[in-house]
Design a protein around this motif. Structure first.
Motif, PDB file in Angstrom:
ATOM      1  N   UNK A  39      -9.132  -4.398   0.213  1.00  0.00           N
ATOM      2  CA  UNK A  39      -8.627  -4.989  -1.027  1.00  0.00           C
ATOM      3  C   UNK A  39      -8.479  -6.478  -0.747  1.00  0.00           C
ATOM      4  N   UNK A  40      -8.827  -7.344  -1.683  1.00  0.00           N
ATOM      5  CA  UNK A  40      -8.764  -8.786  -1.442  1.00  0.00           C
ATOM      6  C   UNK A  40      -7.895  -9.468  -2.488  1.00  0.00           C
ATOM      7  N   UNK A  41      -7.329 -10.620  -2.063  1.00  0.00           N
ATOM      8  CA  UNK A  41      -6.537 -11.469  -2.965  1.00  0.00           C
ATOM      9  C   UNK A  41      -6.779 -12.915  -2.560  1.00  0.00           C
ATOM     10  N   UNK A  42      -6.736 -13.831  -3.515  1.00  0.00           N
ATOM     11  CA  UNK A  42      -7.086 -15.215  -3.238  1.00  0.00           C
ATOM     12  C   UNK A  42      -5.875 -16.129  -3.104  1.00  0.00           C
ATOM     13  N   UNK A  43      -4.644 -15.596  -3.325  1.00  0.00           N
ATOM     14  CA  UNK A  43      -3.453 -16.426  -3.153  1.00  0.00           C
ATOM     15  C   UNK A  43      -2.239 -15.530  -2.878  1.00  0.00           C
ATOM     16  N   UNK A  44      -1.114 -16.217  -2.581  1.00  0.00           N
ATOM     17  CA  UNK A  44       0.095 -15.485  -2.204  1.00  0.00           C
ATOM     18  C   UNK A  44       0.670 -14.650  -3.336  1.00  0.00           C
ATOM     19  N   UNK A  45       0.637 -15.160  -4.560  1.00  0.00           N
ATOM     20  CA  UNK A  45       1.192 -14.407  -5.689  1.00  0.00           C
ATOM     21  C   UNK A  45       0.429 -13.112  -5.922  1.00  0.00           C
ATOM     22  N   UNK A  46      -0.920 -13.183  -5.884  1.00  0.00           N
ATOM     23  CA  UNK A  46      -1.729 -11.962  -6.051  1.00  0.00           C
ATOM     24  C   UNK A  46      -1.457 -10.983  -4.933  1.00  0.00           C
ATOM     25  N   UNK A  47      -1.257 -11.534  -3.717  1.00  0.00           N
ATOM     26  CA  UNK A  47      -0.968 -10.668  -2.563  1.00  0.00           C
ATOM     27  C   UNK A  47       0.299  -9.851  -2.798  1.00  0.00           C
ATOM     28  N   UNK A  48       1.377 -10.541  -3.207  1.00  0.00           N
ATOM     29  CA  UNK A  48       2.648  -9.824  -3.418  1.00  0.00           C
ATOM     30  C   UNK A  48       2.539  -8.818  -4.552  1.00  0.00           C
ATOM     31  N   UNK A  49       1.792  -9.157  -5.591  1.00  0.00           N
ATOM     32  CA  UNK A  49       1.613  -8.233  -6.715  1.00  0.00           C
ATOM     33  C   UNK A  49       0.918  -6.959  -6.256  1.00  0.00           C
ATOM     34  N   UNK A  50      -0.113  -7.101  -5.401  1.00  0.00           N
ATOM     35  CA  UNK A  50      -0.817  -5.925  -4.872  1.00  0.00           C
ATOM     36  C   UNK A  50       0.080  -5.116  -3.942  1.00  0.00           C
ATOM     37  N   UNK A  51       0.880  -5.803  -3.121  1.00  0.00           N
ATOM     38  CA  UNK A  51       1.774  -5.086  -2.199  1.00  0.00           C
ATOM     39  C   UNK A  51       2.793  -4.229  -2.955  1.00  0.00           C
ATOM     40  N   UNK A  52       3.193  -4.691  -4.121  1.00  0.00           N
ATOM     41  CA  UNK A  52       4.219  -3.979  -4.883  1.00  0.00           C
ATOM     42  C   UNK A  52       3.676  -2.773  -5.637  1.00  0.00           C
ATOM     43  N   UNK A  53       2.360  -2.761  -5.912  1.00  0.00           N
ATOM     44  CA  UNK A  53       1.845  -1.661  -6.735  1.00  0.00           C
ATOM     45  C   UNK A  53       0.723  -0.859  -6.088  1.00  0.00           C
ATOM     46  N   UNK A  54       0.230  -1.315  -4.910  1.00  0.00           N
ATOM     47  CA  UNK A  54      -0.913  -0.632  -4.270  1.00  0.00           C
ATOM     48  C   UNK A  54      -0.554  -0.248  -2.839  1.00  0.00           C
TER      49      UNK A  54
END
Length: 690
Positions: A39-54
Motif C-alpha cells: 500500500x502506498x501513500x505520498x505524504x504523512x496525512x495520507x499515511x495516518x489516514x491509511x493506518x487508522x482504517x487499513x
C-alpha cells in the motif's frame, strides 16, 4: 493497525510512504517482489489516514516530506500506541536523526538509495520480530488473564513467577511469594510420604496431577486441582516446574452438599407420610419410598421384580391416567388429579396424584410424583356436607345477631350524644319559654290597666247618656289614662306579640330539629336527603355544646340530594361538630375558636368539610382515631365510639369516604364524601325484610 498474529508472513501488508514518486515506485517494486502486499501513500496525512482504517503489518516511512514529516508520523504513532513496526528511510546520513527515530520506536534506519538486499533482510526481520512479539504478548496476556493460578518455580521449588490468578487463589501477591519456596502453601494435612511421592514423580520428568488441600495467606484451607509439569533446558535437564492450579473448593463443597442432599432426600422421602415415586418413560416404577410400597400392599421384592405404575389405578381410570401422562410429557396442564387407586389385594381407595416429568438433556425420561391418600378427606367432606346446612343457618342467625348488636351500639351512641346534649337542649328551649312567659306577664298587667280604663269609659258613656257629665269626671278620666300610660301600652303590645312569636318560632325550630334528628328509618333504607338541612338541624341540636367555645360559619353550596339514611348521616355530623367543639375547648383560649362547615359536590359525590382551628391531632393518634373504643379524653368523658361509628356509617353503610387532615398551621379538617348514585350495601350490613 493490525494486532492479530500473522498466519502467513508472505502476505503481510506493507505501507510505503514517500513524497518521491520514483522512490515510492522503486521501493514498492522491491517489496512486491519479496511476496508482500503493498500500500502506498505520498505524504504523512495520507499515511495516518491509511493506518487508522487499513490493516498494516509494516511501515516504510520517509523522514523528509513536505507538510507532516516522517518524524511527525512516528511521534503520532508513539503517542497513540499504534503497534506497527516502522523502518525509517532518509536521503541524508544525519546520525542524530537516526538515533532520535530509533529512540522513538523505529525498528531500523535505512539510507537512500535503498539497497534491495538490505531492504529485504530488514523487512523480513522486522516482520518476524513483530510476529514473535505479538505471540509473546498474547501468551502473556492469556497467562495474566487466566482464571487458573499459574506458578513457575526453579528445580528446587523456589517461586520465579506467579500470575494474578495465583494471587487471587492464595492471597499472596507476586512480590510476596517470589523467591520463596512453594512449600509455603502446605496445609499440614498430608504425611511427608505424600510430598515425597509428588517430588519423585515430577523430578523424574513426569507430570503430576491431582487434588490437594493448601493454605492461603490468611490461614484458611482451600482445595485445588493441580497439574505440575517439568520444564527442561536444551541439555534435557529439568530447570523449572510449571504448576497450573484450579480452585475447586466450592466444587468440593457442592459435591459434598450434593451427597448430603441425596442422603437427606432418601431419609426425608422415607419419613414422608405419602408415597413418593419415579417411573421410566415406559411407566415402570424405578423408585419409591417405603410408604409407596406398603400403601398399595406391595413388598420391596415386588418392586425389584418390576411394577408398572398403570397397574396401581382402577381399571376405569387407566385411560385417563395414560392420557394425563402424555399431557405431562407435552407440558399440557392437567385439570383433575383425583383417581381411584388399586391395591395388590384388589381393594380401591381415593387418591390424588401430583406429578412432573423428569427431563434430561431437554428430553423427558420419566415421571416423578407424590400420591395422597384422600380417604379420610372424602369422609370429612361427607361429614362437612351434612354439617353445612346447619352451619349456614347458624352463621345466618349469628350474623343477624351481630348486626343487631352493632345497630344497638350505634343507637346507644346516638342516645349518649342526645343525653350529653339534653341539658343544653333544655336550656335552648327554656330561654324562649322564659322570654314568652315574661311577655305574657307584661301583657297581663297591661290587660288589667286596659280593663280598668275600659270600665271608666263605660261609666263615662252612661253618665253622658244621662246628661250628668261633670268637669271633674272628665279630669279624673284623663288622669286615670295618663297614669296607666295607655299610649305606651298600645305601642308595646305589637312588639310583645312579635317577640313572643319569635320565641315560639325558636321553640318550634328546636322541636322540629329534634324530631328530624330522632326519626328512625330502616337500617338499609336510602332516601334522597338534603345534606344542608341535616347540617342545619344538627347545629340547632348542638348549639349549646359549642356556643361558649366556638363560632360556627357555614358555606352550604347548592348541592343535589344524596341517597342516604338521614339519621345516620346526622349522627356523623353531630359527632364531628361536637369533637371540634371539645378540641377547641381543650385549649382554654380566651377567645372563641372557629368552626367552618362547607358543602359542595362534583359529578359523583356530595362533600361536607368540617374544619376547626383546634390543636389538631398528632400523627400517632391520627392513625387510630377510627378504632372502636379509642379515645384521648379523660375516663368517663368519652366512649371512644363516636369516630369509629362515624367511619362505619360513611365507609361501610354508604360506600363513601371519611378523611382527616391536620394542616401544619394547626387545626383539623374532616371531609365526608357521599356518592350521588345509590351503592350496594356491604353483605355484612345488608338486612332483608320479609
Amino acid at each position: 493497525m493490525n494486532t492479530s498474529l500473522l498466519a502467513d508472513s508472505h502476505r503481510a501488508n506493507v505501507l510505503i510512504v514517500d513524497d518521491s514518486n520514483v522512490a515510492r515506485t522503486l521501493t514498492a517494486h522491491i517489496v512486491k517482489k519479496m511476496g508482500y502486499d503493498v500500500i502506498t501513500a505520498e505524504n504523512g496525512d495520507s499515511c495516518l489516514e491509511l493506518l487508522l482504517k487499513t490493516p498494516v503489518d509494516l511501515l516504510l516511512l520517509d523522514i523528509h516530506m513536505p507538510g507532516k514529516s516522517g518524524m511527525d508520523v512516528l511521534s503520532y504513532m508513539k503517542a497513540n500506541e499504534m503497534d506497527v513496526p516502522v523502518i525509517m528511510i532518509s536521503g541524508s546520513g544525519d546520525i542524530e536523526q537516526a538515533v532520535q527515530s530509533l529512540n522513538m520506536g523505529a525498528y531500523n534506519y535505512l539510507l537512500k538509495p535503498v539497497d534491495p538486499e538490505k531492504l529485504e533482510v530488514t523487512v523480513k526481520n522486522a516482520l518476524c520480530e513483530s510476529d514473535l512479539r505479538k505471540k509473546v504478548n498474547i501468551l502473556s496476556e492469556a497467562v495474566s488473564k487466566s482464571p487458573l493460578g499459574i506458578a513457575i518455580t526453579d528445580a528446587d521449588g523456589i517461586v520465579a513467577y506467579t500470575n494474578p490468578g495465583f494471587s487471587e487463589m492464595t492471597g499472596y501477591t507476586e512480590l510476596e511469594i517470589k523467591g520463596k519456596c512453594i512449600n509455603l502453601l502446605k496445609s499440614g494435612q498430608y504425611p511427608p510420604v505424600f510430598y515425597t511421592q509428588l517430588w519423585d514423580t515430577i523430578s523424574s520428568g513426569r507430570i503430576w496431577q491431582g487434588e490437594i488441600v493448601n493454605t492461603r495467606k490468611n490461614g484458611s484451607f482451600y482445595t485445588e486441582y493441580n497439574i505440575i509439569s517439568p520444564i527442561t533446558d536444551r541439555s534435557g535437564r529439568i530447570s523449572h516446574y510449571i504448576s497450573i492450579k484450579q480452585d475447586i473448593t466450592e466444587r468440593k463443597r457442592e459435591q459434598q452438599a450434593l451427597e448430603e442432599s441425596k442422603q437427606r432426600f432418601q431419609e426425608l422421602a422415607d419419613l414422608l407420610p405419602q408415597p413418593v415415586f419415579e417411573t421410566d418413560i415406559h411407566g415402570k416404577i424405578t423408585y419409591s419410598n417405603q410408604l409407596g410400597i406398603t400403601a398399595f400392599g406391595y413388598t420391596p421384592a415386588d418392586l425389584q421384580k418390576g411394577i408398572n405404575s398403570i397397574d396401581l389405578f382402577a381399571q376405569e381410570d387407566r385411560a385417563r391416567v395414560q392420557k394425563n401422562i402424555e399431557n405431562r410429557y407435552k407440558g399440557t396442564a392437567i385439570e383433575n388429579h383425583e383417581y381411584l387407586g388399586l391395591k395388590k389385594d384388589g381393594t380401591t381407595f381415593p387418591i390424588l396424584v401430583y406429578s412432573t416429568p423428569i427431563i434430561r438433556a431437554s428430553t423427558p425420561i420419566g415421571i416423578r410424583g407424590i400420591v395422597l391418600d384422600i380417604s379420610e378427606r372424602k369422609r370429612s367432606e361427607e361429614r362437612l356436607r351434612e354439617l353445612n346446612q346447619t352451619l349456614e343457618k347458624r352463621v345466618e342467625e349469628r350474623t343477624k345477631a351481630l348486626e343487631e348488636t352493632h345497630q344497638q351500639m350505634i343507637l346507644q351512641e346516638k342516645l349518649a350524644s342526645i343525653g350529653q346534649l339534653a341539658a343544653g337542649l333544655a336550656h335552648e328551649i327554656n330561654n324562649p319559654v322564659n322570654f314568652v312567659r315574661l311577655n305574657f306577664a307584661a301583657l297581663k298587667n297591661d290587660l288589667e290597666d286596659l280593663t280598668a280604663i275600659l270600665k271608666s269609659y263605660r261609666s263615662f258613656v252612661t253618665a253622658a247618656e244621662n246628661g250628668s257629665i261633670s268637669h271633674e269626671a272628665i279630669l279624673a278620666l284623663k288622669n286615670q289614662e295618663k297614669n296607666a300610660m295607655i299610649d305606651e301600652i298600645i305601642d308595646d303590645i305589637p312588639e310583645i306579640f312579635n317577640e313572643s312569636e319569635r320565641g315560639f318560632g325558636r321553640i318550634s325550630t328546636i322541636i322540629s330539629s329534634m324530631k328530624n334528628f330522632s326519626f328512625r328509618h330502616d337500617i338499609d333504607q336510602r332516601i334522597p336527603c338534603d345534606i344542608n338541612k341535616g347540617i342545619q338541624d344538627t347545629l340547632v341540636i348542638a348549639h349549646n355544646e359549642y356556643r361558649y367555645h366556638a363560632t360556627v360559619e357555614t358555606a352550604l353550596g347548592d348541592i343535589p340530594p344524596a341517597p342516604c339514611n338521614p339519621e345516620q348521616i346526622n349522627q356523623v355530623f353531630l359527632n364531628l361538630i361536637i369533637n371540634s367543639a371539645h378540641a377547641i375547648a381543650s385549649q382554654n383560649k380566651e377567645q372563641k375558636g372557629h368552626i367552618v362547615i362547607t358543602t359542595f359536590n362534583d359529578a359523583d359525590y356530595v362533600y361536607c368539610k368540617i374544619e376547626d382551628d383546634g390543636p389538631g391531632i398528632p400523627e400517632h393518634v391520627r392513625q387510630r382515631i377510627f378504632e372502636p373504643f379509642f379515645t384521648t379524653k379523660e375516663p368517663g368523658k368519652g366512649t371512644g365510639l363516636g369516630l369509629s361509628i362515624s367511619y362505619d356509617i360513611i365507609a361501610h353503610k354508604h360506600a363513601g369516604t371519611l378523611d382527616v387532615q391536620c394542616p401544619s398551621q394547626g387545626g383539623t379538617i374532616f371531609t365526608i364524601g357521599l356518592p350521588l348514585q345509590p351503592q350496594p350495601l356491604s353483605p355484612q350490613y345488608h338486612e332483608t325484610t320479609e
